[in-house]
Design an enzyme around this catalytic site. Structure first.
Site, PDB file in Angstrom:
ATOM      1  N   LYS A   1      26.804 -56.899 -22.105  1.00 49.99           N
ATOM      2  CA  LYS A   1      27.030 -55.752 -22.965  1.00 49.99           C
ATOM      3  C   LYS A   1      25.775 -55.541 -23.789  1.00 49.99           C
ATOM      4  CE  LYS A   1      29.823 -58.473 -26.209  1.00 49.99           C
ATOM      5  NZ  LYS A   1      30.276 -59.687 -25.530  1.00 49.99           N
TER       6      LYS A   1
ATOM      7  N   ASP B   1      23.514 -61.685 -31.443  1.00 46.45           N
ATOM      8  CA  ASP B   1      22.639 -61.644 -30.269  1.00 46.45           C
ATOM      9  C   ASP B   1      22.451 -60.236 -29.708  1.00 46.45           C
ATOM     10  OD1 ASP B   1      25.315 -61.663 -29.516  1.00 46.45           O
ATOM     11  OD2 ASP B   1      24.914 -62.605 -27.590  1.00 46.45           O
TER      12      ASP B   1
ATOM     13  N   THR C   1      39.599 -60.597 -20.704  1.00 47.94           N
ATOM     14  CA  THR C   1      38.571 -60.616 -21.747  1.00 47.94           C
ATOM     15  C   THR C   1      37.411 -61.498 -21.292  1.00 47.94           C
ATOM     16  OG1 THR C   1      40.156 -60.250 -23.506  1.00 47.94           O
ATOM     17  CG2 THR C   1      38.119 -61.371 -24.112  1.00 47.94           C
TER      18      THR C   1
ATOM     19  N   SER D   1      26.593 -65.788 -30.704  1.00 46.56           N
ATOM     20  CA  SER D   1      26.936 -64.374 -30.856  1.00 46.56           C
ATOM     21  C   SER D   1      27.278 -63.988 -32.290  1.00 46.56           C
ATOM     22  CB  SER D   1      28.092 -64.057 -29.905  1.00 46.56           C
ATOM     23  OG  SER D   1      28.338 -62.693 -29.920  1.00 46.56           O
ATOM     24  N   HIS D   2      28.508 -63.526 -32.509  1.00 48.54           N
ATOM     25  CA  HIS D   2      28.908 -63.003 -33.810  1.00 48.54           C
ATOM     26  C   HIS D   2      29.317 -64.115 -34.776  1.00 48.54           C
ATOM     27  CE1 HIS D   2      32.270 -63.658 -31.222  1.00 48.54           C
ATOM     28  NE2 HIS D   2      33.064 -63.724 -32.277  1.00 48.54           N
TER      29      HIS D   2
ATOM     30  N   ARG E   1      44.891 -63.578 -31.507  1.00 51.30           N
ATOM     31  CA  ARG E   1      44.551 -62.161 -31.577  1.00 51.30           C
ATOM     32  C   ARG E   1      45.776 -61.345 -31.178  1.00 51.30           C
ATOM     33  NH1 ARG E   1      39.295 -62.636 -32.627  1.00 51.30           N
ATOM     34  NH2 ARG E   1      37.809 -63.608 -31.194  1.00 51.30           N
TER      35      ARG E   1
ATOM     36  N   ASP F   1      25.387 -57.262 -33.545  1.00 60.08           N
ATOM     37  CA  ASP F   1      25.773 -58.618 -33.925  1.00 60.08           C
ATOM     38  C   ASP F   1      24.637 -59.635 -33.757  1.00 60.08           C
ATOM     39  OD1 ASP F   1      25.731 -58.647 -31.157  1.00 60.08           O
ATOM     40  OD2 ASP F   1      27.238 -60.207 -31.031  1.00 60.08           O
TER      41      ASP F   1
ATOM     42  N   GLU G   1      34.713 -53.324 -24.069  1.00 60.72           N
ATOM     43  CA  GLU G   1      35.766 -54.173 -24.613  1.00 60.72           C
ATOM     44  C   GLU G   1      36.036 -53.774 -26.052  1.00 60.72           C
ATOM     45  OE1 GLU G   1      35.848 -58.433 -23.119  1.00 60.72           O
ATOM     46  OE2 GLU G   1      33.736 -58.086 -23.505  1.00 60.72           O
ATOM     47  N   GLU G   2      37.287 -54.061 -26.472  1.00 55.50           N
ATOM     48  CA  GLU G   2      37.682 -53.765 -27.849  1.00 55.50           C
ATOM     49  C   GLU G   2      36.857 -54.558 -28.855  1.00 55.50           C
ATOM     50  OE1 GLU G   2      39.034 -56.465 -29.574  1.00 55.50           O
ATOM     51  OE2 GLU G   2      38.855 -57.621 -27.721  1.00 55.50           O
ATOM     52  N   SER G   3      36.261 -55.675 -28.409  1.00 55.45           N
ATOM     53  CA  SER G   3      35.534 -56.563 -29.310  1.00 55.45           C
ATOM     54  C   SER G   3      34.112 -56.057 -29.574  1.00 55.45           C
ATOM     55  CB  SER G   3      35.497 -57.978 -28.728  1.00 55.45           C
ATOM     56  OG  SER G   3      34.992 -57.954 -27.403  1.00 55.45           O
TER      57      SER G   3
ATOM     58  N   LYS H   1      24.625 -70.631 -22.984  1.00 54.14           N
ATOM     59  CA  LYS H   1      25.320 -69.974 -21.872  1.00 54.14           C
ATOM     60  C   LYS H   1      24.345 -69.831 -20.711  1.00 54.14           C
ATOM     61  CE  LYS H   1      25.928 -65.451 -22.197  1.00 54.14           C
ATOM     62  NZ  LYS H   1      26.444 -64.090 -22.374  1.00 54.14           N
TER      63      LYS H   1
ATOM     64  N   ASP I   1      24.396 -57.925 -28.552  1.00 57.66           N
ATOM     65  CA  ASP I   1      25.125 -57.306 -27.443  1.00 57.66           C
ATOM     66  C   ASP I   1      26.311 -56.474 -27.918  1.00 57.66           C
ATOM     67  OD1 ASP I   1      26.640 -59.494 -28.157  1.00 57.66           O
ATOM     68  OD2 ASP I   1      26.791 -60.339 -26.135  1.00 57.66           O
ATOM     69  N   ARG I   2      26.725 -56.666 -29.171  1.00 63.30           N
ATOM     70  CA  ARG I   2      27.830 -55.853 -29.690  1.00 63.30           C
ATOM     71  C   ARG I   2      27.294 -54.666 -30.489  1.00 63.30           C
ATOM     72  NH1 ARG I   2      32.824 -59.584 -31.618  1.00 63.30           N
ATOM     73  NH2 ARG I   2      32.774 -61.070 -29.895  1.00 63.30           N
TER      74      ARG I   2
END
Ligand code: G16
Length: 543
Positions: free
Chosen positions: A376, A279, A344, A113-114, A496, A277, A363-365, A126, A281-282
């Site tokens: 997402k 992948d 989360t 991901s990120h 966090r 990001d 999500e906040e992320s 995954k 998804d963000r």
């Protein structure tokens, strides 16, 4: 071609985190490390004969090698067919889309991901189930169980497959189809959004910058924004996926996409900015002079869902992760739909969407999405905003301010303390947990504590329980302090700290967020002994 059974020894530490197994590339490069994990997935699935699997990743270093390994192992396990994205590329949302559309039994996503990529960066794997979403905890726990007792894996000695040419091939008895990674996904977006209105917006001179961060969203953004929607060439920047993301950190937030935020701050800035990001998804949404928080973005999307053809019938409900601000809750209340608070991890939204209880999740992320898939979806959020901008004719900043005026503003920030010594991080969490029973009712720094607990989630669909999901201290005025340890980092522990303060009064909506939250941050530090325990005087990253 022959199928072989190879003896192997278990590796410790192959427990999937918030989103799959993420480790340094060097760890994945150990002999049999990847094979052990893939075999553990297949052992958990049981009989794979006749099933269809989708495989793809974000193009980072080790992606192509991992796909060849998985193809050979899938063939040795009797899968009937594997669909793989051309060049080994499939964004996480596109993989979810393909699994659903083609009725596959599951998919394997290759991404960290990120997290940064390249030989010195991170890699990840995954498993996604037949609904297209991340496997729920009972499956990831079973996979982890298998990794601890594994003694052999099965694979074929077939040669490398050409992943760059669309078309069919065969390994052992298994069909492999190399597919266009963009087509299914682009078609789905065309069903959800008013492409004609967005096209007209661009034709009228509307300007945009989409930062692909040299990650996997580039090909999707080129095809959809500059192709189908007619945005001028150059709208998409950093749009070619690179194995090391050009040395950058493909995490779309105001820190890692600082260049985009700076570009959006000048007087003749483009009308709209966005980034995605590793992948894809963000997403990050930026207007002229304003970066929209992910929590606000979800709330604004929910409040305006009806502008997009795919959501004209209304939304069934919203779900947000616990640390995400409560801005979406206020919209849900106004719409008279439920708002669920989950731990989360996108995997917790799957059951709610499958049961038809929610339409929108976030999500906040920097993750937002809907029940069109079970991941997402970065570009989905960007297209939603484009649809909203086209339908309203208003700039991003006006839409945000009008939203705050109607619902109030949830000042919000996340402070990350990265690569903290793991023992110190655990001790900090223990210290907080010890205080929880006595905090409620106390008045501290002018705040009255309403609730203090370690978040426990009971899934309303299957009754499963997820405990220890983050310490939250909620004040009577709705302000919140939340602490948890990240489940996606690969170095030490990441603490966090999430801060939220609600302001109804429009006259109070113009403060810089860090200023508005300074009191809560100081209180959080005092309760947790954050600076003293970590030896840090400030967060590594503030978003
Ligand atoms: C993953 C999960 C998200 C989660 C995020 C941060 O995102 O899918 O649900 O919010 O990690 O998790 P943590 O706070 O545990 O690091 P991604 O985009 O990395 O797959």
């Amino acid at each position: 071609m022959t199928i072989h059974t190879v003896n192997t020894t278990a590796f410790s530490g192959q427990r999937p985190g918030t989103s799959g197994l993420r480790k340094k590339v060097s760890e994945f490069q150990q002999s049999a490390y990847l094979e052990n994990f893939v075999q553990s997935i297949f052992n958990t699935l049981g009989d794979c004969a006749g099933q269809t699997l989708v495989v793809g990743g974000d193009g980072r270093y080790f992606n192509r090698h991992a796909i060849q390994v998985i193809l050979r192992m899938a063939a040795a396990h009797g899968f009937a067919k594997v669909l793989v994205g051309q060049g080994g590329i499939l964004s996480t949302p596109a993989l979810s889309c393909v699994v659903r559309k083609r009725g596959a039994s599951g998919g394997i996503v290759l991404s960290a991901s990120h997290n940064p990529g390249g030989p010195d960066g991170d890699f990840g794997i995954k498993y996604n189930i037949a609904n297209g979403g991340p496997a729920p905890e009972k499956i990831t726990d079973a996979i982890y169980g298998q990794t601890k007792v594994i003694t052999e894996y099965r694979t074929s000695d077939a040669g490398e497959l050409d992943l760059d040419v669309i078309g069919g091939a065969r390994i052992e008895q298994m069909d492999v189809e190399v597919i266009d990674p963009v087509a299914d996904y682009a078609a789905l977006m065309g069903e959800l959004f008013d492409f004609a209105a967005i096209k007209a917006l661009f034709a009228g001179g509307f300007t945009m910058r989409f930062d692909g961060m040299h990650a996997v969203s580039g090909p999707y953004a080129h095809a959809i924004l500059e192709g189908l929607l007619g945005a001028p060439t150059g709208t998409v920047i950093n749009g070619t996926p690179l194995e090391d993301f050009g040395g950058h950190h493909p995490d779309p937030n105001p820190v890692n996409a600082a260049e985009l935020v700076a570009l959006m701050s000048v007087q003749d800035a483009p009308d709209f900015g966005a980034a995605s990001d590793g992948d894809a998804d963000r997403n990050m949404i930026v207007g002229r002079g304003i970066a929209v928080t992910p929590s606000d973005s979800l709330a604004i999307i929910a409040a305006n869902a009806g502008v997009a053809p795919g959501y004209r019938g209304g939304i069934k409900g919203i779900a947000r992760s616990m640390p995400t601000s409560t801005a979406p809750d206020r919209v849900a209340q106004a719409l008279k739909v439920p708002c669920y608070e989950t731990p989360t991890g996108w995997k917790y939204f799957g059951n709610l969407m499958d049961a038809g209880m929610v339409t929108l999740c976030g999500e906040e992320s920097y993750g937002t999405g809907s029940s069109h898939i079970r991941e997402k979806d970065g570009l989905w959020a960007v297209l939603f905003w484009l649809n909203l901008l086209a339908a309203s004719g208003k700039p991003v900043a006006t839409l945000v301010r009008e939203h705050w005026a109607r619902f109030g503003r949830n000042y919000y920030s996340r402070h990350d303390y990265e690569a903290v010594e793991s023992v110190a991080a655990e001790e900090l969490m223990t210290h907080l947990r010890e205080q929880l029973p006595t905090l409620a009712g106390q008045v501290i720094d002018g705040y009255t504590v309403d609730l203090a607990d370690d978040f426990v989630y009971k899934d309303p669909v299957d009754g499963s329980i997820a405990s220890k999901q983050g310490v939250r201290i909620v004040m009577t005025d709705g302000s919140r302090i939340v602490f948890r340890l990240s489940g996606t980092g690969t170095e030490g522990a990441t603490i966090r700290l999430y801060l939220e303060r609600y302001e109804r009064d429009v006259a109070m909506h113009d403060m810089p967020a860090q200023e508005a939250l300074a009191g809560l941050a100081a209180l959080a530090d005092r309760l947790a002994g954050l600076h003293q325990r970590t030896g840090r005087d400030r967060p590594t990253v503030t978003t």
